[in-house]
Design an enzyme around this catalytic site. Sequence first.
Site, mmCIF file in Angstrom:
data_model
loop_
_atom_site.group_PDB
_atom_site.id
_atom_site.type_symbol
_atom_site.label_atom_id
_atom_site.label_comp_id
_atom_site.label_asym_id
_atom_site.label_seq_id
_atom_site.Cartn_x
_atom_site.Cartn_y
_atom_site.Cartn_z
ATOM 1 N N ARG A 78 0.538 -0.993 0.369
ATOM 2 C CA ARG A 78 0.053 -0.128 0.077
ATOM 3 C C ARG A 78 0.863 1.594 0.035
ATOM 4 O O ARG A 78 1.861 1.520 0.550
ATOM 5 C CB ARG A 78 -1.072 -0.048 1.156
ATOM 6 C CG ARG A 78 -1.944 1.392 0.895
ATOM 7 C CD ARG A 78 -3.044 1.684 2.107
ATOM 8 N NE ARG A 78 -3.215 2.547 2.188
ATOM 9 C CZ ARG A 78 -3.192 3.691 3.787
ATOM 10 N NH1 ARG A 78 -2.855 2.991 4.713
ATOM 11 N NH2 ARG A 78 -3.870 4.627 3.531
ATOM 12 N N HIS A 122 -2.757 11.109 0.473
ATOM 13 C CA HIS A 122 -2.454 11.136 2.067
ATOM 14 C C HIS A 122 -1.504 12.055 2.683
ATOM 15 O O HIS A 122 -0.567 12.409 2.839
ATOM 16 C CB HIS A 122 -1.785 9.627 1.905
ATOM 17 C CG HIS A 122 -1.338 8.855 3.718
ATOM 18 N ND1 HIS A 122 -1.653 7.790 3.592
ATOM 19 C CD2 HIS A 122 -1.058 9.799 4.751
ATOM 20 C CE1 HIS A 122 -1.187 7.377 4.847
ATOM 21 N NE2 HIS A 122 -0.497 8.456 5.649
ATOM 22 N N GLU A 167 -7.913 8.598 5.544
ATOM 23 C CA GLU A 167 -8.085 9.213 6.925
ATOM 24 C C GLU A 167 -9.018 10.780 6.905
ATOM 25 O O GLU A 167 -8.452 11.201 7.003
ATOM 26 C CB GLU A 167 -7.654 9.134 7.830
ATOM 27 C CG GLU A 167 -6.111 7.921 8.114
ATOM 28 C CD GLU A 167 -5.399 7.341 9.110
ATOM 29 O OE1 GLU A 167 -5.196 8.507 10.145
ATOM 30 O OE2 GLU A 167 -4.940 6.425 9.605
ATOM 31 N N ASN A 292 -8.025 1.256 9.473
ATOM 32 C CA ASN A 292 -6.867 1.910 9.823
ATOM 33 C C ASN A 292 -7.191 1.895 11.391
ATOM 34 O O ASN A 292 -7.965 2.793 11.664
ATOM 35 C CB ASN A 292 -6.411 3.288 10.303
ATOM 36 C CG ASN A 292 -5.629 3.070 8.442
ATOM 37 O OD1 ASN A 292 -5.382 2.220 7.381
ATOM 38 N ND2 ASN A 292 -4.906 4.538 7.433
ATOM 39 N N TYR A 294 -4.784 1.138 15.535
ATOM 40 C CA TYR A 294 -4.145 1.535 16.149
ATOM 41 C C TYR A 294 -4.599 1.206 17.957
ATOM 42 O O TYR A 294 -3.727 0.579 18.896
ATOM 43 C CB TYR A 294 -3.132 2.846 16.222
ATOM 44 C CG TYR A 294 -2.981 3.152 14.986
ATOM 45 C CD1 TYR A 294 -2.167 2.544 14.791
ATOM 46 C CD2 TYR A 294 -3.646 3.611 13.873
ATOM 47 C CE1 TYR A 294 -0.611 2.138 13.543
ATOM 48 C CE2 TYR A 294 -3.163 3.920 12.328
ATOM 49 C CZ TYR A 294 -1.990 3.025 12.470
ATOM 50 O OH TYR A 294 -0.961 3.234 11.212
ATOM 51 N N GLU A 352 -3.967 -0.044 7.904
ATOM 52 C CA GLU A 352 -3.048 0.001 8.532
ATOM 53 C C GLU A 352 -3.019 -0.704 9.862
ATOM 54 O O GLU A 352 -4.372 -0.981 10.264
ATOM 55 C CB GLU A 352 -2.899 1.606 8.665
ATOM 56 C CG GLU A 352 -2.251 2.555 7.565
ATOM 57 C CD GLU A 352 -2.332 3.791 8.107
ATOM 58 O OE1 GLU A 352 -1.585 4.274 8.549
ATOM 59 O OE2 GLU A 352 -2.533 4.668 6.815
HETATM 60 C C1 BGC Z 1 -1.836 7.890 8.932
HETATM 61 C C2 BGC Z 1 -0.176 7.561 9.057
HETATM 62 C C3 BGC Z 1 0.490 7.393 10.207
HETATM 63 C C4 BGC Z 1 0.167 6.685 11.218
HETATM 64 C C5 BGC Z 1 0.130 6.454 12.937
HETATM 65 C C6 BGC Z 1 -2.135 7.456 10.387
HETATM 66 O O1 BGC Z 1 -3.025 8.129 10.993
HETATM 67 O O2 BGC Z 1 -1.653 7.005 7.623
HETATM 68 O O3 BGC Z 1 0.239 8.041 7.880
HETATM 69 O O4 BGC Z 1 1.792 7.979 10.274
HETATM 70 O O5 BGC Z 1 -1.165 6.341 11.423
HETATM 71 O O6 BGC Z 1 0.202 7.701 13.140
#
Ligand code: BGC
Length: 443
Positions: A78, A122, A167, A292, A294, A352
Amino acid sequence: MPVTRKDFPKDFLFGAATAAYQIEGHSFGGAGSTHWDTYAATPGNVIRAEDGAIACDHYHRYEEDLDFLKDGGFDTYRFSTSWARVLPEGRGQVNEAGLDYYDRLVDAMLARDLKPNQTLYHWEMPSALADLGGWEHPDVADWFADYVEVITKRIGDRVSKIATINEPWCVSVLGHFIGRHAPGKVDVRSAARAVHHVLKAHGRGMTRLREMGQKDLGIVVNYEAVKPGSDDPRDVAAANRQHAIMNQLFMHPLFKGEYTADAMEGYGPHLPKGWQDDMAEISQPMDWHGVNYYMLNRFAHDDTIPWPSLKQVEGPLPKTQMGWEIYPDGLSWLLTWLKDEYVGDLPMFITENGMAWPEADTGSNFGDTERWKYIQDHLAAVRQSMIDGANIEGFYYWSLLDNYEWAFGYEKRFGLIHVDFDSLKRTPKHSYYALTEWLRATD
Ligand code: BGC
């Protein structure tokens, strides 16, 4: 029991992700200035005022970087194309060197049997357009669609998937309401316009891509798991509000053609005139959805803050180098919720997922065992959501390389591959070897 490659279907795609400004070196090859260059050059915005001028010098070293994916047994990559590299002024004069570069890059992926998954935006808003208001300008969706046409004419015949925007929440809310991303505004009216225009740009981009005969189109949205800071009903309400104005802000318009009541409460009075007319184009069907994910964030009510009257509070779980609480269960919850609430059987890709971990803690051999655990735990969560019925077709680790982590400069390291930002030498970390060995264990 940790999951294995065999727990996933044979045709499930594994990849790694990057983005243009974070790795390419935007000072090379005739790219135009972006709003990230000026945001970084303004005191107080970015750690050590670092920018993407050199980054990982991927512009010159992409062959070496793509070899890591091929040698590691990945199926897909990607990447993103930079608007300002293709059109340095955002409109008009095309930078042929930029198109040639993306041409070479895509061919280099295909030569390594990697399926190119392209993101069109992006975050490289060309400065010339930022001068006119960027995402706040009523014509930005048409400017975007024109850029989409230029780059797609050149590489659209060889990419396997296209996402319009990465995002939208970061583009609009983080950049125009919270002010921690370019252009660094803190203004609810600017944010409302950016929210709507980024959706409109997605819709206009989709229309243009369909007219050009492109297939496999989607958008990449970022989500978080949300919990209240306490059992106090006001904190519970604050967490629900955050869920609506973060996780649903874009999905409701994209899949149901309307904004949520919570979003309307804050942004409604500031939406651009005639916004209702754009909703049909915004909610046109897509072919896949990019997720995405995290972390977990916790929220409490705060009367002293105007809408949305909430603040983030610290939680007890182990955290990454970013200070983000690690919560793999949030990913299985999210995928099931998205299936039930919005996407149904539409294929989803984790576009992501990853963690930052300090260089100092990985030692001289970059022994990032925490990262490998993070990956395994999140893969198990993906697997669980598939057992529960979600249609997931792929997973991309963020990121292939340590890179420019936006307002955090080069300090936060997400890569499977370590980058020494003085010599630009690449060194695979433990997580790269562990993941690629895992990918190979297919019988
Ligand atoms: C983004 C990336 C970023 C990653 C870690 C995402 O919000 O798409 O560009 O580096 O998270 O923060």
